[in-house]
Design a protein around this motif. Structure first.
Motif, short mmCIF file in Angstrom:
data_model
loop_
_atom_site.label_atom_id
_atom_site.label_comp_id
_atom_site.label_asym_id
_atom_site.label_seq_id
_atom_site.Cartn_x
_atom_site.Cartn_y
_atom_site.Cartn_z
N GLU A 1 34.65 28.71 45.66
CA GLU A 1 35.59 29.17 44.64
C GLU A 1 35.52 30.67 44.40
N THR A 2 34.71 31.37 45.15
CA THR A 2 34.63 32.82 45.00
C THR A 2 35.99 33.46 45.26
N ALA A 3 36.78 32.86 46.12
CA ALA A 3 38.10 33.39 46.43
C ALA A 3 39.02 33.35 45.21
N PRO B 1 39.49 37.17 40.96
CA PRO B 1 40.37 38.26 41.38
C PRO B 1 39.65 39.45 42.00
N ILE B 2 38.54 39.86 41.44
CA ILE B 2 37.89 41.06 41.95
C ILE B 2 37.32 40.87 43.35
N ALA B 3 37.20 39.64 43.79
CA ALA B 3 36.74 39.37 45.15
C ALA B 3 37.86 39.61 46.17
N ASN B 4 39.07 39.84 45.70
CA ASN B 4 40.22 40.06 46.55
C ASN B 4 40.44 41.56 46.77
N LYS B 5 40.56 41.97 48.00
CA LYS B 5 40.71 43.38 48.35
C LYS B 5 41.96 44.00 47.71
N ALA B 6 43.08 43.29 47.75
CA ALA B 6 44.33 43.82 47.18
C ALA B 6 44.18 44.06 45.68
N ALA C 1 39.59 54.65 49.89
CA ALA C 1 39.56 54.87 51.33
C ALA C 1 38.46 54.03 51.98
N LYS C 2 37.31 53.96 51.34
CA LYS C 2 36.22 53.13 51.86
C LYS C 2 36.63 51.66 51.85
N GLU C 3 37.32 51.27 50.80
CA GLU C 3 37.76 49.88 50.67
C GLU C 3 38.72 49.51 51.80
#
Length: 157
Positions: A73-75, A78-83, A113-115
């Motif tokens: 369920e980590t997905a 929200p903060i686990a999502n790159k976008a 930029a790193k992200e």
């Protein structure tokens, strides 16, 4: 110390399964249930630790189920999502520029930029070309050719 109720035991096992430290669980039990427990008692409810090796099967099963559910369920966070992270960084950078905090804006741009560049992943990017994008030069290393190259190198010394 009074015996722990099944509700408190369930809470402790689930918190540990979600990778909380024993100290964090002690604080959570105190604030949630108003009961003081020691770190040692909490560690006794973690089947991955030596203190929890003799934990009842019921609690071990609950721990394993909770841990698996937590990992999958980590997905949903929200903060686990790159976008999501990039949008948040964008909002912060715009705000930093609007208040004329250019140093913070530059840091946020570097972070973005790193992200996007994959600096926070364990993936490795390999370049499959030679200098300036040219094809990789392969050498003829047959035994005779290898001997000739080695002699040439020795003559240079």
């Amino acid at each position: 110390m009074p015996a722990l109720s099944p509700d408190i035991k369930t809470f402790i096992v689930q918190q540990l399964a979600c990778f909380d430290t024993p100290t964090q669980v002690v604080d959570a039990v105190k604030s949630e249930y108003g009961q003081a427990v020691s770190r040692q008692v909490v560690e006794g409810h973690d089947p991955t630790k030596k203190a929890g090796q003799k934990l009842a099967k019921r609690w071990v099963d609950l721990f394993n189920e909770t841990r698996e559910r937590f990992k999958t369920e980590t997905a949903d966070i929200p903060i686990a999502n790159k976008a999501y992270r990039l949008r948040a960084l964008h909002r912060m950078a715009v705000r930093a520029e609007s208040i004329k905090n250019m140093a913070l804006a530059a840091q946020l741009m570097e972070q973005a930029a790193k992200e996007t560049g994959g600096a926070y992943t364990n993936k490795q990017q390999l370049e499959h070309s030679g200098p300036n994008g040219a094809p990789i030069q392969s050498a003829d290393m047959t035994p005779g050719r290898f001997r000739d190259v080695a002699r040439g190198l020795m003559e240079d010394v």
